[in-house]
Design an enzyme around this catalytic site. Structure first.
Site, mmCIF file in Angstrom:
data_model
loop_
_atom_site.group_PDB
_atom_site.id
_atom_site.type_symbol
_atom_site.label_atom_id
_atom_site.label_comp_id
_atom_site.label_asym_id
_atom_site.label_seq_id
_atom_site.Cartn_x
_atom_site.Cartn_y
_atom_site.Cartn_z
ATOM 1 N N HIS A 1 0.811 -1.214 0.000
ATOM 2 C CA HIS A 1 0.000 0.000 0.000
ATOM 3 C C HIS A 1 0.846 1.266 0.000
ATOM 4 C CE1 HIS A 1 0.806 0.551 4.347
ATOM 5 N NE2 HIS A 1 0.723 -0.764 4.400
ATOM 6 N N ASP A 2 0.389 2.260 -0.749
ATOM 7 C CA ASP A 2 0.962 3.613 -0.772
ATOM 8 C C ASP A 2 2.368 3.687 -1.357
ATOM 9 O OD1 ASP A 2 -1.305 4.930 0.770
ATOM 10 O OD2 ASP A 2 -0.631 3.464 2.242
ATOM 11 N N GLY A 41 4.992 -1.017 2.864
ATOM 12 C CA GLY A 41 4.176 0.158 2.598
ATOM 13 C C GLY A 41 4.988 1.438 2.502
#
Length: 272
Positions: free
Chosen positions: A127-128, A145
């Site tokens: 994520h991200d 992340g």
């Protein structure tokens, strides 16, 4: 209602949920699953058993191989089901078992992958993350992340990148390396813990950087990591001297930028 181009080829045993947008000349193989918020650009190909889900956009010409799961929810205890996104650029190759997750709401909600990238089997983009262009992630590479991977980075098989870490453009990370700290542009990092072992001269040469410029970058590297002060202070001190060398300025700007992680060096984390 789905928007499916008439030139698209969808196997009768694939599932394309209502609401998906399917571009021209897309090919979707058997047992694929395309979610209701997915956009597949022109000439995308999903081979058998590929899954594209979530609020995910796939750029034109990208190929996704069997058992890849693209656009799954973030693997984060802070994710509460928000409508976050994943964007994958043009002409990427995403091999078997690759996983890429959408972002988390607390950090802008976007995972972004650029163009012309190669993701080998079972590699993971969390994520991200921000992944640039012309990146190669070898088999079983793991990005935690919020990682930033700049253009033309090569990550060797089984390497792992700590959350919030940055890897500068055209850096090379050796197989099975643990990347716990930021890696400068054109740097070469190996080992666990990962140590900076000089410059990616082979990569620079292949990219067309001439020998004279490589020598200049080498001198700057020594001034940064072998000077009397800290690497950041040394980098700031040589900025004016190397202002006319684009590659050195990439390194100096990278070092000067704000970061959540310390800087990889030839000694940081060394055992003994």
């Amino acid at each position: 209602m789905s928007m499916i181009a008439t030139s698209a080829s969808i196997h009768p045993m694939a599932v394309v949920e209502d609401g998906a947008v399917i571009g021209e000349n897309v090919k979707i193989g058997p047992f694929c699953h395309v979610g209701p918020h997915v956009v597949l650009g022109d000439n995308v190909e999903l081979l058998a058993h590929a899954v594209v889900t979530g609020r995910t956009t796939i750029g034109k010409g990208t190929r996704i191989f069997p058992m890849a799961v693209i656009g799954g929810d973030p693997q984060s205890v802070h994710h509460g089901g928000e409508e976050t996104t994943l964007s994958v650029g043009d002409n990427c190759t995403i091999r078997e078992g690759v996983t890429m997750n959408t972002g988390t709401a607390d950090f802008g909600g976007k995972t972004i992958v650029g163009n012309n990238n190669l993701f080998l089997a079972n590699s993971h983009v969390a994520h991200d993350c921000r992944v640039g262009n012309h990146v190669i992630m070898s088999n079983n590479v793991m990005l935690a992340g919020h990682v930033v991977i700049e253009d033309r980075v090569i990550l060797g098989g089984g390497s792992a990148v700590h959350q919030f870490t940055r890897v500068g453009r055209q850096a090379f990370v050796g197989g099975l390396s643990a990347v716990s700290y930021d890696v400068i542009p054109y740097g070469m990092l190996n080992g666990n813990p990962g140590l900076l072992g000089g410059l990616n001269v082979v990569g620079m040469t292949r990219a067309g950087v001439d020998r004279a410029t490589i020598h200049v970058v080498r001198r700057a590297y020594k001034a940064i990591f072998e000077g009397g002060g800290s690497a950041r202070d040394n980098a700031a001190a040589i900025r004016e001297e190397y202002a006319d060398c684009e590659q050195v300025m990439h390194i100096l700007d990278f070092i000067a930028a704000e970061s959540d992680r310390a800087l990889s060096s030839p000694t940081r984390g060394a055992k003994g």
